[in-house]
Design a protein around this motif. Structure first.
Motif, PDB file in Angstrom:
ATOM      1  N   PRO A  80     -30.423  11.332 -58.454  1.00  0.00           N
ATOM      2  CA  PRO A  80     -29.798  11.370 -59.787  1.00  0.00           C
ATOM      3  C   PRO A  80     -30.575  12.227 -60.775  1.00  0.00           C
ATOM      4  CG  PRO A  80     -30.776   9.221 -59.335  1.00  0.00           C
ATOM      5  CD  PRO A  80     -30.773   9.963 -58.054  1.00  0.00           C
ATOM      6  N   ALA A  81     -31.891  12.279 -60.648  1.00  0.00           N
ATOM      7  CA  ALA A  81     -32.735  13.137 -61.481  1.00  0.00           C
ATOM      8  C   ALA A  81     -34.058  13.307 -60.749  1.00  0.00           C
ATOM      9  CB  ALA A  81     -32.965  12.517 -62.857  1.00  0.00           C
ATOM     10  N   VAL A  82     -34.705  14.424 -61.001  1.00  0.00           N
ATOM     11  CA  VAL A  82     -35.992  14.703 -60.370  1.00  0.00           C
ATOM     12  C   VAL A  82     -36.992  14.979 -61.494  1.00  0.00           C
ATOM     13  CG1 VAL A  82     -37.285  16.181 -58.803  1.00  0.00           C
ATOM     14  CG2 VAL A  82     -34.868  15.676 -58.341  1.00  0.00           C
ATOM     15  N   VAL A  83     -38.048  14.177 -61.540  1.00  0.00           N
ATOM     16  CA  VAL A  83     -39.094  14.346 -62.556  1.00  0.00           C
ATOM     17  C   VAL A  83     -40.415  14.566 -61.821  1.00  0.00           C
ATOM     18  CG1 VAL A  83     -40.257  13.334 -64.559  1.00  0.00           C
ATOM     19  CG2 VAL A  83     -37.843  12.829 -64.134  1.00  0.00           C
ATOM     20  N   VAL A  84     -41.072  15.688 -62.109  1.00  0.00           N
ATOM     21  CA  VAL A  84     -42.309  16.038 -61.427  1.00  0.00           C
ATOM     22  C   VAL A  84     -43.387  16.398 -62.444  1.00  0.00           C
ATOM     23  CG1 VAL A  84     -41.053  16.896 -59.424  1.00  0.00           C
ATOM     24  CG2 VAL A  84     -41.734  18.498 -61.218  1.00  0.00           C
ATOM     25  N   TYR A 543     -39.427  -0.048 -63.465  1.00  0.00           N
ATOM     26  CA  TYR A 543     -38.875   1.237 -63.887  1.00  0.00           C
ATOM     27  C   TYR A 543     -39.666   2.360 -63.228  1.00  0.00           C
ATOM     28  CZ  TYR A 543     -36.067  -1.124 -67.404  1.00  0.00           C
ATOM     29  OH  TYR A 543     -35.141  -1.921 -68.023  1.00  0.00           O
ATOM     30  N   ASP A 544     -39.074   3.523 -63.188  1.00  0.00           N
ATOM     31  CA  ASP A 544     -39.766   4.694 -62.661  1.00  0.00           C
ATOM     32  C   ASP A 544     -40.738   5.172 -63.738  1.00  0.00           C
ATOM     33  OD1 ASP A 544     -40.656   7.097 -61.642  1.00  0.00           O
ATOM     34  OD2 ASP A 544     -38.679   7.819 -61.054  1.00  0.00           O
ATOM     35  N   HIS A 545     -41.929   4.585 -63.732  1.00  0.00           N
ATOM     36  CA  HIS A 545     -42.881   4.907 -64.791  1.00  0.00           C
ATOM     37  C   HIS A 545     -43.350   6.356 -64.718  1.00  0.00           C
ATOM     38  CE1 HIS A 545     -45.535   3.705 -61.440  1.00  0.00           C
ATOM     39  NE2 HIS A 545     -46.386   4.574 -61.945  1.00  0.00           N
ATOM     40  N   GLU A 546     -43.355   6.934 -63.507  1.00  0.00           N
ATOM     41  CA  GLU A 546     -43.734   8.345 -63.400  1.00  0.00           C
ATOM     42  C   GLU A 546     -42.769   9.206 -64.212  1.00  0.00           C
ATOM     43  OE1 GLU A 546     -46.252   9.793 -62.003  1.00  0.00           O
ATOM     44  OE2 GLU A 546     -47.118   8.326 -60.627  1.00  0.00           O
ATOM     45  N   ALA A 547     -41.492   8.868 -64.138  1.00  0.00           N
ATOM     46  CA  ALA A 547     -40.488   9.634 -64.884  1.00  0.00           C
ATOM     47  C   ALA A 547     -40.585   9.363 -66.375  1.00  0.00           C
ATOM     48  CB  ALA A 547     -39.094   9.295 -64.368  1.00  0.00           C
ATOM     49  N   LEU A 548     -40.628   8.087 -66.777  1.00  0.00           N
ATOM     50  CA  LEU A 548     -40.600   7.750 -68.197  1.00  0.00           C
ATOM     51  C   LEU A 548     -41.881   8.182 -68.907  1.00  0.00           C
ATOM     52  CD1 LEU A 548     -38.936   4.223 -67.995  1.00  0.00           C
ATOM     53  CD2 LEU A 548     -37.874   6.376 -68.664  1.00  0.00           C
ATOM     54  N   ILE A 549     -43.029   7.926 -68.299  1.00  0.00           N
ATOM     55  CA  ILE A 549     -44.282   8.348 -68.916  1.00  0.00           C
ATOM     56  C   ILE A 549     -44.365   9.873 -68.928  1.00  0.00           C
ATOM     57  CG2 ILE A 549     -46.796   8.348 -68.682  1.00  0.00           C
ATOM     58  CD1 ILE A 549     -45.710   5.723 -69.729  1.00  0.00           C
TER      59      ILE A 549
END
Length: 757
Positions: A80-84, A543-549
């Motif tokens: 749904p989304a990719v956060v790196v 939650y996906d803390h890697e994405a949110l942070i």
């Protein structure tokens, strides 16, 4: 231990239910404040899963949902989304890590695939395919491949788009299905391999580490913390406002302060009566017009004489409230300001200001349009009106399109109010920087918005239904807490490309030198309380803390703002280390910093931290020294044990901190020191820590004793968030007096001198 053993269907296999919960990030256990493990009861798990859109009411549903959880990623062409992190590291690495970030792409077996990344600047990059042995799987009757592509390490920070095309979609794909990242073709799946399929997903590259606080390591700073509504001047209309914020920044900046930290300035209801708590807003994205300074609106100069006279009369009447020291009167003030603003709105704007207004509205986009619509509707409809929960009356529906036309005038008025807020906040930040502050205004971001709020209506697609945010039982509230705020739905927020989260952050950071994130642990996990359950019968949802942070760090880096996480309370030890690695400061409160029952020596405080003596949920230091909170809690029936025990524990703890101050020569060895001298010594003690920021509460600088918020109470028993700034004698203190206030000047001078050593 188990809180309770209840389930809607006793035939459900609990081990299987637990596997399903864990697959969706729902905790099946939690550690209580007493250090003991507790099980989440099955009925609660079923309700929380239902809020996530996962059927689990019967054992058959649990089995089916487990199968869906396993196949779910394969049903999507793209995540749904990719956060790196920048440098194309994996989620476990830091900057420069050799591991690549690989993105899975699911397509019909043998299909020709093209993947490209369209950068924020329009630049197109082609990610490289990686060979990762994976067997095809049969997904809904279609043999499906998983192909891995590497995120290019040269991809810059920002919001990019990942595009995948197969079959006839390669090289064009104009007739293909693109549904915002679900990765499904026209047939609702991954396609048969012969048709054109196209999918998109947001690709966010975030900083491995936020660097905005780095200069503070070389030269730590300090600042004031205040509840803005309580900080009034002779120019206020009974409530502290944006111009008062600018003045407070100028006064404290001249004495060496680097910032002013304020309460959340989020919007409340569009008309009185309004919710007093700044932590229970109607939206976290937009601001409260209650804080507008009427005289700072340029159009005031061009009103007709009778209109100006009316505003002058409203001002004179409202300013009489500035001397009241017992309780603030938000509703009266807001009603007066709205009447004045209605008159100002009618004044013709100059071409330059009209263009500026239009530009602001265009930049704020649909979010502002929807919020202004909510405000216009909320003026007519109560919070419990069925329209707010009617799917046919959601933003973007035909019903609401009709309302937009019908209420166009009121919508424009509420857009205009937000423009004025933006202008005056920009002015306050400019004044802070001109005063020499390195950060300026530091905003506060609340955990969420009310269940009947604008956010609950506007963002319903990204929020979880049927649950609210709260806290499990702790030593301060053994029944747990229900904050009546809907939480983000982890998957739906990702499917929205994290846009609601990003847009909220951008507005808050627009004219800010920093942001304090209340309960930042909520970006890791939140305690969900299902409707009908007591607060103790909830569960943690991950939650996906890697994405949110990461997104928080990205938006702060772009705004040049420092991020301070309020990381108090129950949390896993690794969380603080993680936040520090990402460049996000933590929070230390003097009274909470203990080491085996003794005060933690200040040298052992965290470096990446905002340290302060107290917080708004505790009494000001003068009140704390006197034990006022014990007396108050006893009078309100909030003590869980005899008052003598509570007092004895408080006295012993307080004595240990004062002893530490005496041992360092900050207080007389004979213990003969007055209240003001003790407050100054505690701040000097705190200044001996390596923490990069130190906070001084304005209430401590003027001798206020009353707590701003007494947890566990309502407005009927205590005036939470309604206490004006006053001195030790209970007399209202106005900002105009601060420059000549000896107590204020002595404390700020002591802190500034201590920090300079």
């Amino acid at each position: 231990m188990t809180v309770t053993q209840k389930t809607a269907d006793p035939t459900i296999n609990e081990a299987r239910l637990h596997r399903l919960a864990q697959a969706h990030g729902v905790g099946t256990k939690f550690t209580g404040w007493d250090g003991l493990p507790y099980d989440v009861d099955p009925e609660t798990l079923v309700k929380v899963l239902a809020a996530l859109g996962v059927p689990a009411g019967t054992d058959e549903q649990v089995r089916a949902s487990l199968a869906d959880a396993e196949l779910g990623p394969w049903r999507r062409m793209l995540p749904p989304a990719v956060v790196v992190k920048d440098g194309s590291t994996n989620n476990d690495g830091g900057a420069g890590d050799s591991e690549e970030t690989l993105v899975p792409v699911h397509v019909p077996h043998g299909a020709e695939v093209r993947v490209r990344i369209v950068g924020e600047d329009g630049l197109v990059l082609l990610p490289e395919q990686r060979t990762v042995p994976t067997q095809p799987r049969m997904v809904d009757g279609v043999l499906t491949d998983r192909i891995m592509f590497a995120v290019p390490p040269e991809l810059p920070l920002g919001w990019h788009t990942l595009v995948v095309e197969t079959g006839g979609g390669i090289g064009g794909g104009a007739d293909s299905a693109a549904d915002g990242g679900t990765g499904r073709g026209k047939n609702g799946g991954t396609g048969s391999g012969t048709e054109s399929i196209r999918a998109e997903a947001v690709l966010v590259v975030t900083p491995a580490r936020l660097t905005t606080a780095d200069p503070l390591e070389q030269r730590p700073g300090w600042g004031l913390a205040t509840q803005l509504y309580s900080s009034r001047s002779t120019r206020s209309w009974g409530i502290g406002d944006f111009e008062d914020l600018a003045d407070l920044a100028a006064i404290s900046g001249a004495r060496g302060a680097d910032y002013v930290l304020v309460n959340p300035l989020h919007a409340a209801e569009p008309a009185p009566p309004v919710q007093p708590s700044p932590y229970s807003p109607s939206t976290r994205r937009f601001f409260n017009p209650l804080y507008l300074r009427i005289e700072a609106v340029p159009e005031l100069a061009y009103l007709a004489a009778d209109q100006r006279a009316r505003i002058d009369a409203l001002a004179a009447e409202s300013r009489r409230l500035n001397g009241q020291a017992d309780r603030l009167d938000r509703d009266t003030v807001y009603a007066a300001k709205l009447e004045a603003l209605e008159l100002l709105y009618q004044a013709k704007r100059s071409p330059a200001r009209q263009r500026a207004f239009e530009k602001f509205c265009a930049e704020a986009g649909q979010g502002l349009e929807d919020f202004a619509l909510w405000c216009a509707l909320r003026e007519e409809l109560p919070a419990d009106h069925p329209l707010w929960h009617d799917p046919a009356a959601a933003p973007g529906t035909a019903v609401m399109d009709g309302k937009r036309s019908e209420l166009a005038g009121r919508i424009d008025f509420h857009r205009w109010l937000q423009w004025l807020c933006d202008e005056q906040l920009e002015s306050a930040q400019r004044a802070a920087k001109l005063a020499g502050m390195r950060l300026g205004v530091v905003h506060d971001l609340a955990v969420g918005a009310d269940l009947s709020s604008a956010d609950a209506w506007m963002l319903r697609g990204s929020l979880a239904p049927g649950v609210s945010v709260g806290a499990p039982p702790d030593m301060y509230n053994q029944l747990g807490q229900d904050w009546s705020q809907p939480p983000w739905h982890p998957r739906r927020l990702a499917e929205a490309g994290y846009a609601p989260f990003r847009d909220m952050l951008r507005t808050v950071l627009r004219h800010a030198g920093g942001v304090r994130v209340d309960h930042i642990l909520g970006l890791f996990r939140l305690w969900w309380v299902p409707a009908g359950n007591g607060p103790a019968r909830g569960a943690y949802v991950q939650y996906d803390h890697e994405a949110l942070i990461g997104i928080l760090a990205l938006e702060a880096q772009r705004a040049g703002a420092v991020v301070i996480g309020e990381d108090l309370g129950t949390f896993e030890p690794w969380v603080r280390d993680y936040l520090a690695e990402r460049g996000i400061l933590g929070t230390s409160i003097l009274w909470f910093e203990n080491d085996d029952g003794a005060p933690l020596p200040p040298e052992k405080y965290r470096v990446h931290c905002l340290a302060s003596v107290n917080t708004h949920d505790l009494p000001p230091t003068a009140g704390f020294l006197a034990g006022d909170h014990v007396v108050l809690r006893e009078s309100l029936g909030l003590l869980e044990r005899p008052v003598a025990e509570e007092r004895a524990e408080h006295d012993a703890s307080l004595a240990s901190f004062l002893k530490l101050a005496r041992s360092r020569g900050l207080l007389p060895a004979d213990g003969q020191a007055g209240e003001e001298e003790q407050i100054e010594a505690l701040h000097r003690l705190l200044a001996q820590s390596p923490s990069v920021l130190l906070g001084v509460a304005l209430v401590d600088a003027v001798g206020e004793r009353r707590v701003q918020n007494q947890p566990g109470t309502t407005a009927e028993v205590y005036p939470n968030w309604q206490v004006p700034l006053a001195d030790s004698a209970g007399r209202a203190v106005l900002l105009d007096e601060l420059e000549g206030n000896a107590r204020f000047n002595r404390l700020l001078a002591a802190v500034d001198q201590s920090m300079a050593k």
